[in-house]
Design a protein around this motif. Structure first.
Motif, PDB file in Angstrom:
ATOM      1  N   ALA A  81       0.890  -1.027  -0.175  1.00 21.55           N
ATOM      2  CA  ALA A  81       0.292   0.133   0.345  1.00 21.55           C
ATOM      3  C   ALA A  81       0.836   1.464  -0.357  1.00 21.55           C
ATOM      4  N   ALA A  82       2.517   1.213   0.901  1.00 22.96           N
ATOM      5  CA  ALA A  82       2.547   2.513   0.663  1.00 22.96           C
ATOM      6  C   ALA A  82       3.766   2.703  -0.503  1.00 22.96           C
ATOM      7  N   MET A  83       3.664   1.631  -2.083  1.00 26.39           N
ATOM      8  CA  MET A  83       4.446   2.005  -2.367  1.00 26.39           C
ATOM      9  C   MET A  83       3.779   2.822  -3.552  1.00 26.39           C
ATOM     10  N   SER A  84       3.970   3.049  -5.087  1.00 25.13           N
ATOM     11  CA  SER A  84       3.626   3.660  -5.794  1.00 25.13           C
ATOM     12  C   SER A  84       2.368   2.628  -6.596  1.00 25.13           C
ATOM     13  N   ASP A  85       1.733   3.267  -7.444  1.00 28.63           N
ATOM     14  CA  ASP A  85       0.450   2.917  -7.546  1.00 28.63           C
ATOM     15  C   ASP A  85       1.018   1.559  -8.757  1.00 28.63           C
ATOM     16  N   GLU A  86       1.974   2.053  -9.486  1.00 26.68           N
ATOM     17  CA  GLU A  86       2.926   1.491 -10.711  1.00 26.68           C
ATOM     18  C   GLU A  86       3.434   0.460  -9.813  1.00 26.68           C
ATOM     19  N   GLU A  87       3.975   0.337  -8.538  1.00 26.38           N
ATOM     20  CA  GLU A  87       5.041  -0.801  -8.372  1.00 26.38           C
ATOM     21  C   GLU A  87       3.937  -2.307  -7.504  1.00 26.38           C
ATOM     22  N   GLN A  88       2.510  -1.080  -7.330  1.00 26.94           N
ATOM     23  CA  GLN A  88       1.957  -1.639  -6.522  1.00 26.94           C
ATOM     24  C   GLN A  88       0.816  -2.974  -7.131  1.00 26.94           C
ATOM     25  N   GLU A  89       1.292  -2.684  -8.518  1.00 24.99           N
ATOM     26  CA  GLU A  89       0.400  -3.489  -9.774  1.00 24.99           C
ATOM     27  C   GLU A  89       1.360  -4.355 -10.285  1.00 24.99           C
ATOM     28  N   THR A  90       2.712  -3.858 -10.033  1.00 25.30           N
ATOM     29  CA  THR A  90       3.847  -5.026  -9.836  1.00 25.30           C
ATOM     30  C   THR A  90       3.451  -6.075  -9.464  1.00 25.30           C
ATOM     31  N   TRP A  91       3.628  -5.682  -8.428  1.00 28.26           N
ATOM     32  CA  TRP A  91       3.987  -6.496  -6.830  1.00 28.26           C
ATOM     33  C   TRP A  91       2.422  -7.355  -6.723  1.00 28.26           C
ATOM     34  N   LEU A  92       1.808  -7.019  -6.457  1.00 31.77           N
ATOM     35  CA  LEU A  92      -0.073  -7.586  -6.536  1.00 31.77           C
ATOM     36  C   LEU A  92       0.276  -8.291  -8.093  1.00 31.77           C
ATOM     37  N   GLU A  93       0.418  -8.421  -9.487  1.00 32.86           N
ATOM     38  CA  GLU A  93       0.547  -8.949 -10.453  1.00 32.86           C
ATOM     39  C   GLU A  93       1.180 -10.132 -10.050  1.00 32.86           C
ATOM     40  N   HIS A  94       2.245 -10.226  -9.983  1.00 31.20           N
ATOM     41  CA  HIS A  94       3.466 -11.328  -9.092  1.00 31.20           C
ATOM     42  C   HIS A  94       2.298 -11.997  -8.393  1.00 31.20           C
ATOM     43  N   ALA A  95       1.931 -11.765  -6.971  1.00 30.23           N
ATOM     44  CA  ALA A  95       1.594 -12.613  -6.006  1.00 30.23           C
ATOM     45  C   ALA A  95       0.172 -13.123  -6.756  1.00 30.23           C
ATOM     46  N   GLU A  96      -0.840 -12.836  -7.500  1.00 28.22           N
ATOM     47  CA  GLU A  96      -2.005 -13.242  -7.860  1.00 28.22           C
ATOM     48  C   GLU A  96      -1.615 -14.363  -9.011  1.00 28.22           C
ATOM     49  N   ARG A  97      -0.170 -14.470  -9.844  1.00 31.52           N
ATOM     50  CA  ARG A  97      -0.140 -14.835 -11.296  1.00 31.52           C
ATOM     51  C   ARG A  97       0.548 -16.437 -10.556  1.00 31.52           C
ATOM     52  N   GLU A  98       1.585 -15.905  -9.522  1.00 30.05           N
ATOM     53  CA  GLU A  98       2.500 -17.104  -8.849  1.00 30.05           C
ATOM     54  C   GLU A  98       1.693 -17.479  -7.452  1.00 30.05           C
ATOM     55  N   GLY A  99       0.200 -16.744  -7.465  1.00 31.98           N
ATOM     56  CA  GLY A  99      -0.409 -17.360  -6.103  1.00 31.98           C
ATOM     57  C   GLY A  99      -0.001 -17.802  -4.172  1.00 31.98           C
ATOM     58  N   TRP A 100       1.397 -16.445  -4.701  1.00 32.79           N
ATOM     59  CA  TRP A 100       2.041 -15.855  -3.477  1.00 32.79           C
ATOM     60  C   TRP A 100       0.861 -16.090  -1.824  1.00 32.79           C
ATOM     61  N   SER A 101       1.836 -16.759  -0.957  1.00 32.07           N
ATOM     62  CA  SER A 101       0.643 -16.328   0.085  1.00 32.07           C
ATOM     63  C   SER A 101       1.312 -15.079   0.987  1.00 32.07           C
TER      64      SER A 101
END
Length: 210
Positions: A114-134
């Motif tokens: 949440a404290a990141m920029s919008d672009e960084e948020q999207e990058t990391w959430l995309e990774h988490a969703e695609r890889e099924g990260w906890s």
């Protein structure tokens, strides 16, 4: 709810609980001889509803702050939850408009970035969703990324600050809550404060803290 829980629900679908599960304010009653598959499904439904309720509270608080500013504090008092918990919900909800929230990820996943920029948020959430990260896996990935040595030609400036131990401890706890180290957390907070100040001075910012 465990931070390891992955919650999923169909977008725009109303949430409900299996009719065989009798819900009360202080408990849950299940029928005898409930099939294992049904028991698992009910647990998943409860996890989804529990996570969704945090988003609901955040949106509810933002609505109250906008429409009933003189009653906002009273609304917080009525929930029985801690002031800081509700402030966190509202802050995360504000950082992620409904259109940017990912149904396959929990609010805790969103809180980590949440404290990141919008672009960084999207990058990391995309990774988490695609890889099924906890949530833990996402935090570990962020720590690993930030522990990498800076490029040899990096022109980083080192800043030094003198603060009392109590403030340092409080800042470290806040950084840990977001799954980041203190230096990164502080840089993100300072970036946000600087951007807000500059926008305010230019008269282009209508956004304030929740």
């Amino acid at each position: 709810m465990s931070e390891e829980t992955m919650v999923t629900a169909s977008p725009n679908k109303r949430l409900s609980l299996d009719k065989r599960a009798l819900t009360r304010r202080t408990g849950l009653a299940l029928p005898a001889a409930l099939p294992l598959g049904s028991w698992v499904d009910i647990g998943r439904q409860i996890a989804v509803i529990a996570d969704a309720s945090a988003w609901w509270l955040g949106d509810w608080l933002l609505y109250g702050r906008q429409c009933y500013p003189d009653r906002y504090q009273r609304a917080i008092d009525q929930t029985g939850l801690s002031y800081q918990t509700l402030r966190n919900y509202a802050w995360i909800a504000r950082r992620f408009p409904a259109s940017r929230r990912r149904d396959a990820l929990s609010m805790q996943h969103h809180a980590v970035v949440a404290a990141m920029s919008d672009e960084e948020q999207e990058t990391w959430l995309e990774h988490a969703e695609r890889e099924g990260w906890s949530v833990s896996r996402l935090k570990n990935a962020l720590r690993a990324e930030r522990s990498r040595p800076a490029p040899a030609n990096d022109s980083t400036v080192v800043l030094k600050m003198e603060v009392d131990p109590h403030r340092q401890k409080r800042w470290e706890q806040a950084a840990e809550h977001t799954g980041t180290d203190l230096a990164y957390w502080a840089s993100q907070i300072l970036d946000q404060a600087a951007l807000h100040t500059l926008r305010t001075r230019l008269g282009t910012s209508g956004e304030t803290n929740a």
